[in-house]
Design a protein around this motif. Sequence first.
Motif, PDB file in Angstrom:
ATOM      1  N   THR A 108       0.836  -1.202   0.000  1.00 42.57           N
ATOM      2  CA  THR A 108       0.000   0.000   0.000  1.00 42.57           C
ATOM      3  C   THR A 108       0.868   1.247   0.000  1.00 42.57           C
ATOM      4  O   THR A 108       1.859   1.324   0.739  1.00 42.57           O
ATOM      5  CB  THR A 108      -0.921   0.022   1.235  1.00 42.57           C
ATOM      6  OG1 THR A 108      -1.754  -1.134   1.226  1.00 42.57           O
ATOM      7  CG2 THR A 108      -1.797   1.266   1.239  1.00 42.57           C
ATOM      8  N   ALA A 139      -2.768   0.115  -4.653  1.00 46.42           N
ATOM      9  CA  ALA A 139      -3.548   0.402  -3.446  1.00 46.42           C
ATOM     10  C   ALA A 139      -2.905   1.593  -2.750  1.00 46.42           C
ATOM     11  O   ALA A 139      -1.683   1.635  -2.590  1.00 46.42           O
ATOM     12  CB  ALA A 139      -3.555  -0.807  -2.527  1.00 46.42           C
ATOM     13  N   TRP A 140      -3.727   2.560  -2.349  1.00 51.37           N
ATOM     14  CA  TRP A 140      -3.160   3.730  -1.682  1.00 51.37           C
ATOM     15  C   TRP A 140      -4.102   4.278  -0.614  1.00 51.37           C
ATOM     16  O   TRP A 140      -5.305   4.035  -0.625  1.00 51.37           O
ATOM     17  CB  TRP A 140      -2.796   4.845  -2.673  1.00 51.37           C
ATOM     18  CG  TRP A 140      -3.819   5.214  -3.702  1.00 51.37           C
ATOM     19  CD1 TRP A 140      -3.846   4.838  -5.012  1.00 51.37           C
ATOM     20  CD2 TRP A 140      -4.983   6.058  -3.520  1.00 51.37           C
ATOM     21  NE1 TRP A 140      -4.940   5.391  -5.656  1.00 51.37           N
ATOM     22  CE2 TRP A 140      -5.651   6.144  -4.763  1.00 51.37           C
ATOM     23  CE3 TRP A 140      -5.503   6.745  -2.427  1.00 51.37           C
ATOM     24  CZ2 TRP A 140      -6.816   6.878  -4.953  1.00 51.37           C
ATOM     25  CZ3 TRP A 140      -6.671   7.483  -2.608  1.00 51.37           C
ATOM     26  CH2 TRP A 140      -7.311   7.548  -3.855  1.00 51.37           C
ATOM     27  N   TYR A 156      -9.120   5.530   1.123  1.00 53.95           N
ATOM     28  CA  TYR A 156      -8.364   4.317   0.810  1.00 53.95           C
ATOM     29  C   TYR A 156      -8.875   3.738  -0.495  1.00 53.95           C
ATOM     30  O   TYR A 156     -10.082   3.587  -0.691  1.00 53.95           O
ATOM     31  CB  TYR A 156      -8.511   3.289   1.928  1.00 53.95           C
ATOM     32  CG  TYR A 156      -7.879   1.949   1.608  1.00 53.95           C
ATOM     33  CD1 TYR A 156      -6.489   1.829   1.493  1.00 53.95           C
ATOM     34  CD2 TYR A 156      -8.662   0.824   1.412  1.00 53.95           C
ATOM     35  CE1 TYR A 156      -5.908   0.609   1.188  1.00 53.95           C
ATOM     36  CE2 TYR A 156      -8.089  -0.407   1.104  1.00 53.95           C
ATOM     37  CZ  TYR A 156      -6.716  -0.502   0.996  1.00 53.95           C
ATOM     38  OH  TYR A 156      -6.137  -1.709   0.690  1.00 53.95           O
ATOM     39  N   ASP A 189      -8.518   0.395  -2.969  1.00 52.17           N
ATOM     40  CA  ASP A 189      -8.075  -1.005  -2.941  1.00 52.17           C
ATOM     41  C   ASP A 189      -7.936  -1.607  -4.334  1.00 52.17           C
ATOM     42  O   ASP A 189      -7.996  -2.824  -4.493  1.00 52.17           O
ATOM     43  CB  ASP A 189      -9.037  -1.848  -2.098  1.00 52.17           C
ATOM     44  CG  ASP A 189     -10.454  -1.866  -2.673  1.00 52.17           C
ATOM     45  OD1 ASP A 189     -10.674  -1.254  -3.750  1.00 52.17           O
ATOM     46  OD2 ASP A 189     -11.334  -2.482  -2.049  1.00 52.17           O
TER      47      ASP A 189
END
Length: 258
Positions: free
Chosen positions: A141, A168-169, A181, A183
């Motif tokens: 992430t 993903a961040w 967020y 995904d």
Amino acid sequence: MTVFRFDNTWEGLLTAVFEAYARRTFPESLVAERDVLPLFCDEAFTVVTDEAKAARVWKGLERKLSPTVLRCLAACWLAEEPDTPWVMFRFMRKVIDTPRSIETDFGDADVLAFTRMWQRVERERTRLMQFIRFQKAADGTYFAAVEPEKNALPLIVPHFRDRFAGQAWLIYDVGRAYGFYYDRKEVRRVTFDEAGGLPGHLVDGRLDRALMDKDELLFQSLWKAYFKAICIRERMNPRKQRNDMPVRYWKYLTEKQE
């Protein structure tokens, strides 16, 4: 003096506009429910937020404003300045009451105040996109902390969702204690329980080494070296640098960290 009290939400503000026209009573001031009433207040009306009434006002504004200015109007609410509700209320009332378009009537004080407030939010949105620095965590992430002056985080989500669709961040607003967020499929708003104390990276914006990807420190070192290499010391202008890159962002910039 007539004062309207509302719950300090976007829907509450739109409901306040509806109630003003329904009652044919226009306030001289808008205050949040938790705030103290102004001195010399003759009448205080409490606005009860109603989504149906708010929707009716919005539909009315859609008939009077271009899509671009409608987006600006919604974004302006994110300024979170003390007079934001009042500036927006006056602008919406003028839009409704004026038969012609007032979008570019900058000689009007209400239009000018609204436009300048929106520009401050837009400036913050642009800076966020410029100054976000991701750190890669061990689970893959990408994490970034921000602390914007305006609540502009929701405005940059579409950019990062499109730009980093395969990653993903998590982008987290430290000051407002929420983030977004992604995904790799959808974006969702996230908050964290503070009962046991927030993790350090949600407070100071820096991942602990134990949480970092094994190559993250290497990439940070390379970025710092690149930043130093392209710097022309003879042309250093600290004042301009502070104007272009406000100091409040520095604590989250990799190139500014020791």
